[in-house]
Structures are given as C-alpha cells and as structure tokens.
Write an enzyme that holds these catalytic residues in place. Structure first.
Site, PDB file in Angstrom:
ATOM      1  N   LYS A 111       0.796  -0.618   0.009  1.00  0.00           N
ATOM      2  CA  LYS A 111       0.245  -0.011   0.224  1.00  0.00           C
ATOM      3  C   LYS A 111       0.691   1.350  -0.099  1.00  0.00           C
ATOM      4  O   LYS A 111       0.410   2.262  -0.565  1.00  0.00           O
ATOM      5  CB  LYS A 111      -0.472   0.691   1.586  1.00  0.00           C
ATOM      6  CG  LYS A 111      -2.208  -0.874   0.976  1.00  0.00           C
ATOM      7  CD  LYS A 111      -3.298  -0.649   1.815  1.00  0.00           C
ATOM      8  CE  LYS A 111      -4.079  -2.031   1.563  1.00  0.00           C
ATOM      9  NZ  LYS A 111      -5.226  -1.709   2.586  1.00  0.00           N
ATOM     10  N   LYS A 194      -4.397  -8.818  -6.727  1.00  0.00           N
ATOM     11  CA  LYS A 194      -6.582  -9.389  -5.872  1.00  0.00           C
ATOM     12  C   LYS A 194      -6.790  -8.316  -6.503  1.00  0.00           C
ATOM     13  O   LYS A 194      -7.121  -7.478  -6.525  1.00  0.00           O
ATOM     14  CB  LYS A 194      -5.850  -9.669  -4.759  1.00  0.00           C
ATOM     15  CG  LYS A 194      -5.993  -8.523  -3.625  1.00  0.00           C
ATOM     16  CD  LYS A 194      -5.889  -8.010  -2.550  1.00  0.00           C
ATOM     17  CE  LYS A 194      -5.879  -7.284  -1.646  1.00  0.00           C
ATOM     18  NZ  LYS A 194      -6.727  -6.817  -0.453  1.00  0.00           N
ATOM     19  N   LYS A 197     -11.601  -3.347  -4.023  1.00  0.00           N
ATOM     20  CA  LYS A 197     -11.936  -2.393  -4.164  1.00  0.00           C
ATOM     21  C   LYS A 197     -11.470  -0.817  -4.776  1.00  0.00           C
ATOM     22  O   LYS A 197     -11.667   0.340  -5.036  1.00  0.00           O
ATOM     23  CB  LYS A 197     -12.878  -2.079  -4.099  1.00  0.00           C
ATOM     24  CG  LYS A 197     -11.957  -1.556  -2.116  1.00  0.00           C
ATOM     25  CD  LYS A 197     -13.720  -1.409  -0.650  1.00  0.00           C
ATOM     26  CE  LYS A 197     -14.075  -2.778   0.409  1.00  0.00           C
ATOM     27  NZ  LYS A 197     -12.941  -1.964   1.634  1.00  0.00           N
TER      28      LYS A 197
HETATM   29  P1  AMP Z   1     -10.855  -4.987   2.525  1.00  0.00           P
HETATM   30  O1  AMP Z   1     -11.600  -4.328   1.532  1.00  0.00           O
HETATM   31  O2  AMP Z   1      -9.302  -4.574   2.521  1.00  0.00           O
HETATM   32  O3  AMP Z   1     -11.298  -3.797   3.883  1.00  0.00           O
HETATM   33  O4  AMP Z   1     -11.349  -6.172   3.255  1.00  0.00           O
HETATM   34  C1  AMP Z   1     -12.651  -7.049   3.406  1.00  0.00           C
HETATM   35  C2  AMP Z   1     -12.197  -8.096   3.682  1.00  0.00           C
HETATM   36  O5  AMP Z   1     -12.624  -8.478   2.646  1.00  0.00           O
HETATM   37  C3  AMP Z   1     -11.274  -9.073   4.462  1.00  0.00           C
HETATM   38  O6  AMP Z   1     -11.462 -10.348   4.770  1.00  0.00           O
HETATM   39  C4  AMP Z   1     -10.701  -9.155   2.979  1.00  0.00           C
HETATM   40  O7  AMP Z   1      -9.077 -10.572   3.199  1.00  0.00           O
HETATM   41  C5  AMP Z   1     -11.728  -9.175   1.812  1.00  0.00           C
HETATM   42  N1  AMP Z   1     -10.483  -9.357   0.711  1.00  0.00           N
HETATM   43  C6  AMP Z   1     -10.644  -8.482  -0.075  1.00  0.00           C
HETATM   44  N2  AMP Z   1     -10.027  -8.495  -1.803  1.00  0.00           N
HETATM   45  C7  AMP Z   1     -10.470  -9.886  -1.488  1.00  0.00           C
HETATM   46  C8  AMP Z   1      -9.759 -10.590  -2.747  1.00  0.00           C
HETATM   47  N3  AMP Z   1     -10.011 -10.125  -3.609  1.00  0.00           N
HETATM   48  N4  AMP Z   1      -9.824 -12.302  -2.633  1.00  0.00           N
HETATM   49  C9  AMP Z   1     -10.556 -12.190  -1.177  1.00  0.00           C
HETATM   50  N5  AMP Z   1     -11.328 -11.813  -0.125  1.00  0.00           N
HETATM   51  C10 AMP Z   1     -10.676 -10.547  -0.376  1.00  0.00           C
END
Ligand code: AMP
Ligand code: TRP
Length: 332
Positions: A111, A194, A197
C-alpha cells in the site's frame, strides 16, 4: 459459543472478492457463533478519503452487509469510530508491538508503494489497530480473505506479548477462519493481482452493485489465454486467469474446481464466460436490489449502526478498561 469478529473498510464499493473472501462467510458463521461485524472507518483513513464520501460509503457498506444477510437483531453490526474502545486499546498495542514486527508486513509495503516516506503513520500501525479490534472483544475466530493471514499472526504476537509483559492470561489466541476456494479472488485484468475495491481500473473487478450488462461486459473482457479449459484442476497450473474464473464459478455454485471442469473441460472461454456471467447475475442481483432497498431509507441503516454501537461498546468497554488497569492506568 465462540465469539467471531471481522471488519471491512468503507473505502469503496464492495467487490466480488470481498463477498467470496469475507462477507458470505460472515453470514454463514451466524448460525453457530456470536458475531460482531464492523465497518472499519478508522482503518479507511490510513489512506486519504474524501470526508463526504467516507460517511456515505460507511452507510453503503453497512447496507451491503445487511443485504448479504447479516442479522443485526441476533448479532452486532456497527461502525468502528463510534466505539472508542478500539482506539484506546490500539494505543496500548502501539506500545506493545515492535518496529521489527511491523517492518515485515507485506500489506504495508504494497500500500505504501515506492514513496514510503509519504505514507501516513496510521498506515504503518494499521495492524495494531486491527489487533485491537479483535482483542477488545476477546474474540477467538476471525473470518477473512487469505491476504489478512499475516495480520492475524501479528495480532496473536501482540496479544501474547501483552500477556507475557503484564504477567496475565488476558488475551486469548485467535484463529483465522479462511473459507472456500475463492479466499483470494484475483483481478479480472491481471491474474497475479488481487481484486480490490481501490484498484484504479473498474474493469478489474465486479462490484456488488454492478448491473447485469456491466457484469456481462466485464466478464467478456476479462483476461484469459487461448487454450480451451482443461478437464482437471492440474491443467490450471500456470494459468492464473483461467484458475481465477473457474474458482469464482466453483465458489458461486458451491462446488469445487473439479466439479466445474467436469462440465466445462474442453470448452472454450466464450461459452464458459456466458455461463459465468449468468451465474454472477443470478447470485449478485438480489444483493444489489436489497442494498438499494436499505439505502432508500438511510435512517434505517443508521438506526442499525447506532444500536450496534451500543451493544459493541457494552462488550468492549469493560475488557479495554481491564487492559488499562493491567497496564497501570489510574482508575478513578
Ligand atoms: P478490505 O476490502 O481490504 O477491507 O477487506 C475486507 C475483507 O475482504 C477481508 O477479509 C479481506 O481479506 C477480504 N478480501 C478483500 N479482497 C479480497 C479478494 N480479492 N479475494 C478474497 N478476499 C478478499
Ligand atoms: N484489515 C482488514 C482488511 O483490510 C479489515 C479489518 C480491520 C479486519 N479490522 C479487522 C478484519 C479485524 C478482521 C478483523 O481486510
């Protein structure tokens, strides 16, 4: 009953990766756990967020979670900044965690990018706040996507060092819950990155609010290779884009890679992508319309979050007060 805690950042519209890696599993755990789910706005501001947008996205994320099936009557849904216990315990953990531990965190390196000097200090101590989120509730099970594994190991290191330094058995060990074959959903444009968002390209991801035409277009444009699909999972080796799409199909249809390839092995991507789009639309469009229904009455979402904050504070307040007493803060 074991206590579950998890969080998601309101830093954009939730993606298919969030859904398969996290949200869907959060819903499933409600049957046999006491669940606490949090929209982590304190984490979101570790990278710049427009203030008006942050507030709207916090409400929208809560609406998406409700639409996926989080039950705020039997469990807890709230926004992180509304419960002060998180920031109080995070400060203590800033003083427990070691620089050397944080220096190993791969998400910070990703990041912060090339210009590390310009990253916020909040981004650096982000994992300490995440440890505080979980330990403030004495939660023992944490459903996350695969990318959060390292942060959960750190959360255990912090809890154990606190216990050791203060000579107590106060924070329990936590167990990551990483479910399903789509615990790491990859970008539609690049099978080595990955799905996120915050990716600048909207074409790289499926958003939970995308309509049927948008989903079909994104899937049609998704990167693939020229070979037909293999008959068996071993044939996906070295084909990350194909592996990703087959994994998404398997997760959404509650089967495994072999099950999908039994149906699509030998077929080209054109027909597979049509079937995948259809499946995505069938699974995601009810969530999108339910999200819109919640957001048509923003006050109803805010009411859920307000009630959740009250319940969360009642659990975390006494635990964090006890941690402060153990540290030696004067309790008057
Ligand atoms: P975040 O969007 O970083 O707040 O992530 C929220 C949750 O979504 C966390 O448990 C992440 O591990 C999961 N997550 C985010 N992106 C992915 C992805 N591309 N594949 C699987 N899990 C994800
Ligand atoms: N860091 C997590 C992510 O980006 C979000 C998060 C914050 C979290 N606090 C948490 C996840 C506590 C699980 C438990 O995915």
């Amino acid at each position: 009953m074991q206590r579950v805690f998890s969080g998601i950042q309101p830093s954009g519209i939730p993606t298919l990766g969030n859904y398969l890696g996290a949200m869907r599993n959060w819903v499933a755990l409600q049957h046999d756990h006491e669940c606490i789910y949090c929209v982590v706005d304190l984490h979101a501001i570790t990278q710049w967020q427009d203030p008006a947008q942050l507030a709207a996205q916090t409400r929208e994320m809560a609406a998406s979670l409700l639409a996926c099936g989080i039950d705020p009557q039997r469990h807890i849904l709230f926004a992180q900044s509304t419960v002060p216990a998180h920031a109080r315990l995070a400060w203590i953990f800033n003083c427990v965690a070691r620089l050397g531990w944080l220096n190993r965190m791969t998400q910070f390196k990703d990041k912060a990018g090339k210009d590390r000097e310009a990253a916020s200090t909040g981004l650096y101590v982000y994992p300490n706040l995440m440890a505080a989120d979980i330990h403030a509730y004495h939660a023992t099970r944490v459903p996350v996507g695969d990318d959060q594994r390292q942060h959960l190991e750190l959360a255990n290191d912090i809890g154990q060092k606190f216990n050791h330094d203060y000579g107590v058995e106060f924070f329990p060990l936590i167990e990551p819950v990483i479910m399903g074959i789509a615990a790491r959903v990859m970008s539609l444009r690049d099978g080595s990155k990955k799905m996120s968002k915050s990716d600048p390209s909207d074409q790289s991801r499926i958003n939970l609010t995308d309509d049927a035409d948008t989903i079909a277009l994104k899937v049609r444009r998704a990167k693939t290779d020229a070979e037909p699909l293999p008959g068996e999972p071993a044939g996906l080796e070295g084909r990350p884009e194909a592996r990703n799409l087959v994994g998404i199909y398997a997760a959404l249809s509650d089967t495994d890679l072999a099950g999908v390839l039994a149906d699509f092995g030998g077929k080209g991507f054109v027909s597979f992508k049509d079937a995948l789009s259809e499946l995505l639309v069938a699974k995601l469009s009810p969530i999108a319309s339910e999200t819109r229904r919640w957001l048509a009455d923003p006050g109803s979402v805010d009411a859920v979050l307000r009630e959740g904050a009250g319940k969360a504070a009642a659990l975390a307040g006494p635990i964090v007060s006890e941690a402060e007493r153990l540290v030696g803060f004067l309790k008057i």
